[in-house]
Each structure stands twice: as C-alpha cells, then as structure tokens.
Design an enzyme around this catalytic site. Sequence first.
Site, PDB file in Angstrom:
ATOM      1  N   ASN A  69     -26.554  18.287  -9.286  1.00 46.35           N
ATOM      2  CA  ASN A  69     -26.087  19.130  -8.178  1.00 46.35           C
ATOM      3  C   ASN A  69     -27.118  20.232  -8.002  1.00 46.35           C
ATOM      4  O   ASN A  69     -27.397  20.964  -8.951  1.00 46.35           O
ATOM      5  CB  ASN A  69     -24.713  19.729  -8.524  1.00 46.35           C
ATOM      6  CG  ASN A  69     -24.316  20.845  -7.561  1.00 46.35           C
ATOM      7  OD1 ASN A  69     -24.743  20.862  -6.416  1.00 46.35           O
ATOM      8  ND2 ASN A  69     -23.513  21.774  -8.042  1.00 46.35           N
ATOM      9  N   GLY A  70     -27.687  20.325  -6.810  1.00 44.60           N
ATOM     10  CA  GLY A  70     -28.688  21.362  -6.561  1.00 44.60           C
ATOM     11  C   GLY A  70     -29.816  20.780  -5.732  1.00 44.60           C
ATOM     12  O   GLY A  70     -29.660  19.731  -5.093  1.00 44.60           O
ATOM     13  N   GLU A 124     -13.524  25.208  11.800  1.00 45.98           N
ATOM     14  CA  GLU A 124     -13.713  24.463  10.556  1.00 45.98           C
ATOM     15  C   GLU A 124     -12.845  23.216  10.490  1.00 45.98           C
ATOM     16  O   GLU A 124     -13.328  22.160  10.126  1.00 45.98           O
ATOM     17  CB  GLU A 124     -13.323  25.348   9.352  1.00 45.98           C
ATOM     18  CG  GLU A 124     -14.363  26.336   8.923  1.00 45.98           C
ATOM     19  CD  GLU A 124     -13.869  27.158   7.730  1.00 45.98           C
ATOM     20  OE1 GLU A 124     -14.596  27.247   6.747  1.00 45.98           O
ATOM     21  OE2 GLU A 124     -12.750  27.726   7.793  1.00 45.98           O
ATOM     22  N   CYS A 134     -22.164  19.204  -3.821  1.00 45.53           N
ATOM     23  CA  CYS A 134     -22.094  18.086  -4.755  1.00 45.53           C
ATOM     24  C   CYS A 134     -21.242  18.509  -5.947  1.00 45.53           C
ATOM     25  O   CYS A 134     -21.235  19.682  -6.322  1.00 45.53           O
ATOM     26  CB  CYS A 134     -23.446  17.630  -5.293  1.00 45.53           C
ATOM     27  SG  CYS A 134     -24.599  17.082  -4.044  1.00 45.53           S
ATOM     28  N   TRP A 157     -22.949  15.766  -1.425  1.00 47.71           N
ATOM     29  CA  TRP A 157     -23.149  16.366  -0.104  1.00 47.71           C
ATOM     30  C   TRP A 157     -24.636  16.230   0.144  1.00 47.71           C
ATOM     31  O   TRP A 157     -25.445  16.903  -0.498  1.00 47.71           O
ATOM     32  CB  TRP A 157     -22.722  17.834  -0.121  1.00 47.71           C
ATOM     33  CG  TRP A 157     -22.629  18.447   1.238  1.00 47.71           C
ATOM     34  CD1 TRP A 157     -21.541  18.482   2.058  1.00 47.71           C
ATOM     35  CD2 TRP A 157     -23.675  19.146   1.946  1.00 47.71           C
ATOM     36  NE1 TRP A 157     -21.838  19.142   3.221  1.00 47.71           N
ATOM     37  CE2 TRP A 157     -23.148  19.554   3.180  1.00 47.71           C
ATOM     38  CE3 TRP A 157     -25.002  19.440   1.663  1.00 47.71           C
ATOM     39  CZ2 TRP A 157     -23.879  20.258   4.127  1.00 47.71           C
ATOM     40  CZ3 TRP A 157     -25.746  20.141   2.602  1.00 47.71           C
ATOM     41  CH2 TRP A 157     -25.185  20.546   3.811  1.00 47.71           C
ATOM     42  N   HIS A 194     -18.580  41.540  29.776  1.00 47.20           N
ATOM     43  CA  HIS A 194     -20.037  41.472  29.627  1.00 47.20           C
ATOM     44  C   HIS A 194     -20.493  40.046  29.372  1.00 47.20           C
ATOM     45  O   HIS A 194     -21.538  39.828  28.780  1.00 47.20           O
ATOM     46  CB  HIS A 194     -20.480  42.408  28.498  1.00 47.20           C
ATOM     47  CG  HIS A 194     -20.133  43.831  28.772  1.00 47.20           C
ATOM     48  ND1 HIS A 194     -20.833  44.598  29.676  1.00 47.20           N
ATOM     49  CD2 HIS A 194     -19.116  44.598  28.320  1.00 47.20           C
ATOM     50  CE1 HIS A 194     -20.275  45.800  29.739  1.00 47.20           C
ATOM     51  NE2 HIS A 194     -19.219  45.824  28.932  1.00 47.20           N
ATOM     52  N   LYS A 234     -16.823  23.327   0.025  1.00 49.45           N
ATOM     53  CA  LYS A 234     -16.180  24.589  -0.335  1.00 49.45           C
ATOM     54  C   LYS A 234     -17.163  25.559  -0.978  1.00 49.45           C
ATOM     55  O   LYS A 234     -17.101  26.766  -0.769  1.00 49.45           O
ATOM     56  CB  LYS A 234     -15.015  24.330  -1.294  1.00 49.45           C
ATOM     57  CG  LYS A 234     -14.311  25.611  -1.689  1.00 49.45           C
ATOM     58  CD  LYS A 234     -12.836  25.444  -1.617  1.00 49.45           C
ATOM     59  CE  LYS A 234     -12.105  26.765  -1.678  1.00 49.45           C
ATOM     60  NZ  LYS A 234     -11.969  27.403  -0.375  1.00 49.45           N
ATOM     61  N   LYS A 243     -11.437  29.530  11.279  1.00 47.63           N
ATOM     62  CA  LYS A 243     -10.489  28.527  10.767  1.00 47.63           C
ATOM     63  C   LYS A 243     -10.370  27.380  11.765  1.00 47.63           C
ATOM     64  O   LYS A 243     -10.368  26.221  11.397  1.00 47.63           O
ATOM     65  CB  LYS A 243      -9.087  29.128  10.550  1.00 47.63           C
ATOM     66  CG  LYS A 243      -8.890  30.045   9.370  1.00 47.63           C
ATOM     67  CD  LYS A 243      -8.997  29.410   8.008  1.00 47.63           C
ATOM     68  CE  LYS A 243     -10.379  29.358   7.513  1.00 47.63           C
ATOM     69  NZ  LYS A 243     -11.007  30.292   6.739  1.00 47.63           N
ATOM     70  N   GLU A 283     -11.952  35.565  11.883  1.00 49.48           N
ATOM     71  CA  GLU A 283     -11.472  34.655  10.853  1.00 49.48           C
ATOM     72  C   GLU A 283     -10.622  33.537  11.483  1.00 49.48           C
ATOM     73  O   GLU A 283     -10.740  32.370  11.110  1.00 49.48           O
ATOM     74  CB  GLU A 283     -10.675  35.440   9.796  1.00 49.48           C
ATOM     75  CG  GLU A 283     -10.054  34.610   8.697  1.00 49.48           C
ATOM     76  CD  GLU A 283     -11.051  33.784   7.874  1.00 49.48           C
ATOM     77  OE1 GLU A 283     -12.272  33.966   8.020  1.00 49.48           O
ATOM     78  OE2 GLU A 283     -10.569  32.924   7.112  1.00 49.48           O
ATOM     79  N   ARG A 321     -16.458  19.487  -2.712  1.00 54.23           N
ATOM     80  CA  ARG A 321     -17.851  19.947  -2.797  1.00 54.23           C
ATOM     81  C   ARG A 321     -18.805  19.022  -2.040  1.00 54.23           C
ATOM     82  O   ARG A 321     -20.000  19.287  -1.950  1.00 54.23           O
ATOM     83  CB  ARG A 321     -18.290  20.015  -4.262  1.00 54.23           C
ATOM     84  CG  ARG A 321     -17.420  20.921  -5.104  1.00 54.23           C
ATOM     85  CD  ARG A 321     -17.873  20.883  -6.532  1.00 54.23           C
ATOM     86  NE  ARG A 321     -19.168  21.507  -6.667  1.00 54.23           N
ATOM     87  CZ  ARG A 321     -19.357  22.800  -6.882  1.00 54.23           C
ATOM     88  NH1 ARG A 321     -18.335  23.603  -6.998  1.00 54.23           N
ATOM     89  NH2 ARG A 321     -20.564  23.288  -7.000  1.00 54.23           N
TER      90      ARG A 321
END
Length: 611
Positions: free
Chosen positions: A100-101, A494, A2, A74, A510, A606, A491, A487, A27
């Site tokens: 926010n929280g 995402e 948020c 969010w 395996h 983010k 990417k 990484e 956010r």
Amino acid sequence: MCGIVGYIGEKKAKPILINGLLRLEYRGYDSAGIATIEGKEIKVIKNKGRVSELNNINDINNLNGTIGIGHTRWATHGKPSSINSHPHMDNSNNFSVVHNGIIENYADLKEFLKSHKYTFLSETDTEVIPNLIHFYYSTSTESGQTKFLKAVIDACKMLKGSYAIEVLSTYYPDNMIVVRKDSPLVIGKGKSENYISSDIPAILSFTKDFYLLNDLEFAFISRENISFYDENLNKITKEIKNITWNAGDVEKNGYPDFMLKEINEQPKSIRETIGSRLTLNSKVTITDLNLSKKYLESINRIFIVGCGTAMHTGITAKAIFENLCEIPVEVEVASEFRYKNPIINKSTLCLFVTQSGETADTIAALKLAKSKGAKTIAISNVIGSSITREADHTIYTHAGPEIAVASTKAYTSQITLLAILAIYFAEILEKNSNKINELKKDILLLPINVEKILKNTDKIKEFAKKIYKEKDVFFIGRGVDYSVSMEGSLKLKEISYIHSEAYPSGELKHGPIALIENGVTVISVLTNKLLLEKSISNLQEVITRGAKTFIVTNQKLTNDFDEVIQIPETNTLISPILSVVPLQLLAYYISKEKGLDVDKPRNLAKSVTVE
Ligand code: G6P
C-alpha cells in the site's frame, strides 16, 4: 489507499484474509488478491473487481495454507486488471509482496533490475519490490533468518515514496516480514497466531492487542513470536497497545449500510466525545493538554488544516475560536497548505483534523508546520494512527470506528471537540465567560437534539424521491449555514454522484443565479437568526426563477418552501452539528433511490494515504 491484510497461525489463512479484505474494501476496490504458502510454493489468487468476486475463482478453494497475505487495490500505477492486482511475485516465484503506497522511483528501479535480467509482467510500481528482495537475497552473504530480513531491509533502502508491505518467501514458510513507511500498518497479537492489517477495525474481531509500527520498523513474524528491528538490523522493543473498541462497532448491527448506522450513532459519538471533558460547573479539562496562559497569550494565529470533511469542520470551528478566543484563525486544505510556504512561526498554533490520522497531505502539512516552529495538535479518531506519532499533542474524538467512505459521525464529533477546545482556550485566557456558559449548556444538549432529528426522517426520504434524478443541486447559506452547506454538498456529490455546489447566499447574484431555472433544486440551511431575513430574500429570488427548495431550519418560517425540516434550536456557533444531520440523510436517501453502493462510492477511498 489500498488495504493489506496478513495472517500467520494455525488456522486456514484464506477465510481470515478474505474477511479482513472485505473490511478494508473502503480503502479501494479496483481489484483484490491473496497469496498463501502451500507446502513449498506460494499460491496467488487475484482478480480485477471486488473482494467477494475472489470466491468465484475455483482454485481459491484449494488454498489450505496457514500463512498468507492479501490486498484490496485502489489503482495508482497501472489500470485495474488481474495482472496489475497484488500480490506480486518475483521472477523466481520465491517472494510475494502486497503493498500500500507509491514507489516514486519505480521506473529507475525497474531499469536497474532489467539491467540484471529481471523481467516484469505488470505496469505497477510494486512489482519492483519482490524482485529487489530477490536481488539482495541472491547476492547476500548472510545466512538463516538474517538473510531474509537483510534482503528486505536492503530492498527498502532503495525505495523512495510510501509503503506498507508484507513479504512471504518460500524459503521461510513459517515467517512473514512486514514494514511501513508513511503508510499505515498494525500487527494484532493473538495466541499462537498473528494478524496484520492496514487498520485496527479489520482485525478487531480477532484480537484487541496491537503493535503499532513506526516508520522503518521491520517486524519478523512467526506464529509464536514477533521480533522488531530497525533498518540497521538492531533489535527494538515495542509495547502492546490494548484497543478498547468493540468488535460489534465494526458490524452493521442490523442497518443496511454503515453510513446509515454511523449517522444514527451520532448521539452516542457526540456524547462520548464530550465525555468528562466538559461539564456545567467546572472548567474544561483535556487530558494530555496542558497549555499555559502565557503560551496561549503568545499565539497570534491559529491554522486549522485537514482534507475533505475534516477541513469543513475547520470552517465551522474558525468562527468558534475567533468568537471565544479572539485569535484569528485560517482554515486550509492540507494539500494546498503544504506547498504554499505558509507564514508560520512559534507564535502560530496549528490544528490538524483527521478522522483516520493517516491522510498523507495532512501528515505532510503537520511535519511542515512543526519544522517551522509551530506547536501542533492533532485531532484524530484513531488511537496510535500515524499523525498522532508526529504531533506535539493529540486529542481524540471518541466517535468509534467509521467505516463508510463518506464521513458523518466523525464530522459532528470533530466540531464538538473543536468547540470544547475553543472553550478550553478561552477559559485559560479568561475571555468571554458570559458566552461560554450558554454554549456549554447547548453542547451538552447536542446528543438529545440529534436524537430528535433522527426520529423524524420521513419528509427527508420523500424529498429524496422527488429529486434523485437531478443532475445539479445548489446549496446556499450564510455564516455557519454556509459552512455546513459545503459539507452537505460534499456528501451529495460523494455518494449520489449528483453535481452540487455550495455558495454563500450573498454570492448568488455574482454568478450562480444564472444557473437557476425552472425545477432546479436549491437547498438552504437557515439557523442564523441575525441573517434570517437576508437569507430568505435570497431564497425568494431563486423561487421566483422556478427553483424547488429544501430548507433545514430551527426558526418558525411562514414562507412557502417545497420542504421544511425543523431542527431544534441551539447556539448558532455549533448549529452545523445539528443542521448537517438532515443533509447527511438527504444524500443517503438519494443514493439509495439511485441504487448506488452508499458505503463504497466509485473512485473514492476512506483513507487517502497517497498525494
Ligand atoms: C477522504 C474520505 C473523507 C474524509 C477525507 C479526510 O476523502 O473519503 O470522508 O473526510 O478523506 O480523511 P481524514 O481521515 O483525514 O479525516
């Protein structure tokens, strides 16, 4: 998650709030809303969906107030809907709050308020806050500004969890109160106007002078003044911090997306992160870090802790520290580390890597390490961010603001800085001086080498066109090439929503090889000379089973792969800083081919400021 924004000044608040929210959308973008004081009333405009959609609501054009608050959400408690959007009002319509929280005890507080005849419209945890403020305001014996301030303080004393909140009241049409606890909030100081935001970039085009609030510091804001109080109503003084970032750094500057801009900024961000810390003919210097040989000799273990991409930098850096400093390194995901009772004492050094400096799990992990007696160093990109106020020492990457949700330039800057830190330790410990000089040369060449990679992107674009419809992609590599594969795979997931996994090449037999069939794409990084032949044999095994192969390498290969991206040679320890670039670009071009919102991938934010 948020984002919150606020304005109090002489201009119309609405466009400033919308502008700030658009910059904070990374956010969260489930819903958005703003509230302004219009005469004797607070007017709220909010809706499910993106910030830009607020402009479709007719009433928004009737907002002329010069004080206002805004929120981009969010969703945590309560699905994305208009009613669950912020700002939230109290029952009397005199207090409005954005938050926010997470309020962990909101259910108990709701019961408490219901027992005092309060009713609730939304399913959110936030709606208890304006009502609690009203409760304390209406039962207060105080008067004047203290009455408002005390009501907010008393309400906050009841809250468990994390919050950054802004409060408007019809009783105080020329003021706003803001406070934070474990969620970010900054105040930008202007001339006869003040700005509030979850982060600096959102309001950087208005001011460069910032107050950075600590937990449970309350700011009582008017157009001309900002007064700070602790939770006992004692006045406190705070210093202004001047931020050196440019307003242009938070614009796309001709690029279609922030992610592509940030990928292309890597030569600059790496160069600035190196700065004057590392030169060829002298020892590494790191301002604000003055560790003695005796202390470094006393360390028997280093932890590197972070989340997402930041954690991946630790996996690459582990090899650098172990190689140069000969100290064992463990890399942990912060959300695991904080609950596993890690074995830590004063002989443990803990490094916490976080671009934003606001990731809740990373901050909690640092607090835990500190409580167990370890020395803590934060590696962050944001000056004055929450983690920097908790850590024993902070070292900054100088990557500039990173706006796209998927991290790119932060990753390469973080590994660069961790490599410099490892050299700093090794020089103090007088270890491996023979390896260090060669490594230093290669670190200094990184910006030029990244530039070379960025000049040749056509083949990557073409390959993206071939595979963008795939459902599964595999990454394989050995050693550092495996670490960068993780990484690359992250990417791709995402921003392109393609399922992908990274495996050490030697693990293929395996399990994962059972999934390789005709047409499956396998991506592999081959920079580790010593392991080259073994890695090529593994690739041969997937080719035999029909896989399409995309290779990133700094070696001359004679084998027949579907696409080979040649990158410059460098020291193996830091090769992920170069080999990650084609992987970032591949994920980017695939996402574009699919027509997705590269900068704001679904469900992601983010800054993950809640657990
Ligand atoms: C989120 C972001 C990632 C980032 C991670 C850690 O997941 O989407 O890009 O790597 O958080 O963030 P930090 O700010 O702590 O580096």
